[in-house]
Design an enzyme around this catalytic site. Structure first.
Site, mmCIF file in Angstrom:
data_model
loop_
_atom_site.group_PDB
_atom_site.id
_atom_site.type_symbol
_atom_site.label_atom_id
_atom_site.label_comp_id
_atom_site.label_asym_id
_atom_site.label_seq_id
_atom_site.Cartn_x
_atom_site.Cartn_y
_atom_site.Cartn_z
ATOM 1 N N GLU A 119 -8.275 0.392 2.228
ATOM 2 C CA GLU A 119 -7.235 0.588 1.222
ATOM 3 C C GLU A 119 -7.818 1.029 -0.107
ATOM 4 O O GLU A 119 -8.919 0.604 -0.501
ATOM 5 C CB GLU A 119 -6.417 -0.690 0.997
ATOM 6 C CG GLU A 119 -5.104 -0.743 1.763
ATOM 7 C CD GLU A 119 -5.296 -1.188 3.194
ATOM 8 O OE1 GLU A 119 -4.490 -0.784 4.049
ATOM 9 O OE2 GLU A 119 -6.250 -1.924 3.453
ATOM 10 N N THR A 120 -7.038 1.866 -0.776
ATOM 11 C CA THR A 120 -7.254 2.217 -2.176
ATOM 12 C C THR A 120 -6.021 1.763 -2.941
ATOM 13 O O THR A 120 -4.893 2.100 -2.556
ATOM 14 C CB THR A 120 -7.463 3.729 -2.346
ATOM 15 O OG1 THR A 120 -8.689 4.106 -1.694
ATOM 16 C CG2 THR A 120 -7.550 4.113 -3.811
#
Length: 263
Positions: free
Chosen positions: A42-43
């Site tokens: 995830e970002t």
């Protein structure tokens, strides 16, 4: 942009997440491109609100996701350590308000309690994934869960990622009870190849359902969980009437300047 290892107190363990503090949201296509370039589970993109809270969004390499615990811990860590936050943080997200406070040894993340929804049979997409039928199967709004009976079976599980990817953005969690006398009460692993995540190292969001499941099975409302990926990570867990509280550390790995296309 920052990169943080979450649910750990040392580098190169736990789950890495990128964090970008922005004034305005990037276009969705560009946000996915950034997440794909990072190639992390995830970002996170976070922006401040006029009421003192924060808006938070999470992107996997292939798409925006509805719920992510470790990137929320990572974001809070950056706001506390880099941007001077000092009180409990409130994040407005797709799954409602999430709160993160500082505790001894790390952070406490307050997430919704998502009770397991029993399944009578495995989804057809997973018909060839298990050599031995799971001891129990259940789901929540974004994942299928399979109780393999014990922690050794979870550690030994060899995922058929091509088969699991037939679920699309829906993930597969395998879990099992740890042996008596070990630190953890239960272990898990998490696979979402359809969203560009072959195996997630440590996942806060799945524990919104794993904690009520194992609390009912073991008769406990405080548990210790271990996610048995190659990196591994520990989570302190507490169940309340409508929430799950997760505790874990975080360590900053990288501070970077990101160059984005103009125009």
């Amino acid at each position: 942009m920052y990169q943080v290892d979450a649910f750990t107190d040392r580098l190169f363990e736990g789950n890495p997440a990128a964090v970008l503090v922005v004034d305005e949201w990037l276009a969705d296509e560009l946000a996915v491109s950034v997440a794909s370039e990072n190639n992390l589970a995830e970002t996170a993109f976070v922006r401040s609100r006029s009421d003192g809270a924060w808006d938070l969004r999470w992107f996997a390499p292939a798409q925006e996701v509805d719920f992510c615990g470790h990137a929320t811990i990572a974001t809070a860590h950056i706001l506390f350590t880099e941007l001077g936050a000092s009180s409990t943080l409130v994040f407005h997200t797709r799954v409602g308000a999430l709160r993160v406070s500082q505790v001894r040894g790390g952070y406490r993340l307050d997430v919704p309690r998502l009770d397991p929804e029993p399944l009578a049979v495995l989804p057809q997409e997973l018909s060839g994934v298990f050599s031995v039928p799971p001891a129990g199967i259940f789901r929540n709004f974004e994942n299928i869960f399979a109780d393999l009976g014990n922690a050794d079976a979870v550690r030994a599980f060899v995922p058929d990622l091509a088969e699991i990817s037939r679920l699309g953005p829906v993930g597969l969690v395998v879990t099992g009870q740890e042996s008596t006398g070990r630190r953890a009460h239960f272990v898990s692993r998490y696979f979402v190849p359809g969203a560009g995540i072959p195996e997630d190292p440590v996942t806060g969001s799945i524990h919104a359902t794993l904690v009520p499941y194992w609390a009912a099975r073991l008769g406990l409302d405080r548990l210790t969980a271990y996610q048995a990926s190659s990196r591994g990570g520990w989570l302190g867990c507490e169940l309340t009437e409508d929430r799950v509280l997760l505790e874990g550390g975080a360590v900053t790995f990288m501070r970077a300047d990101v160059t984005l296309p103009t125009g």
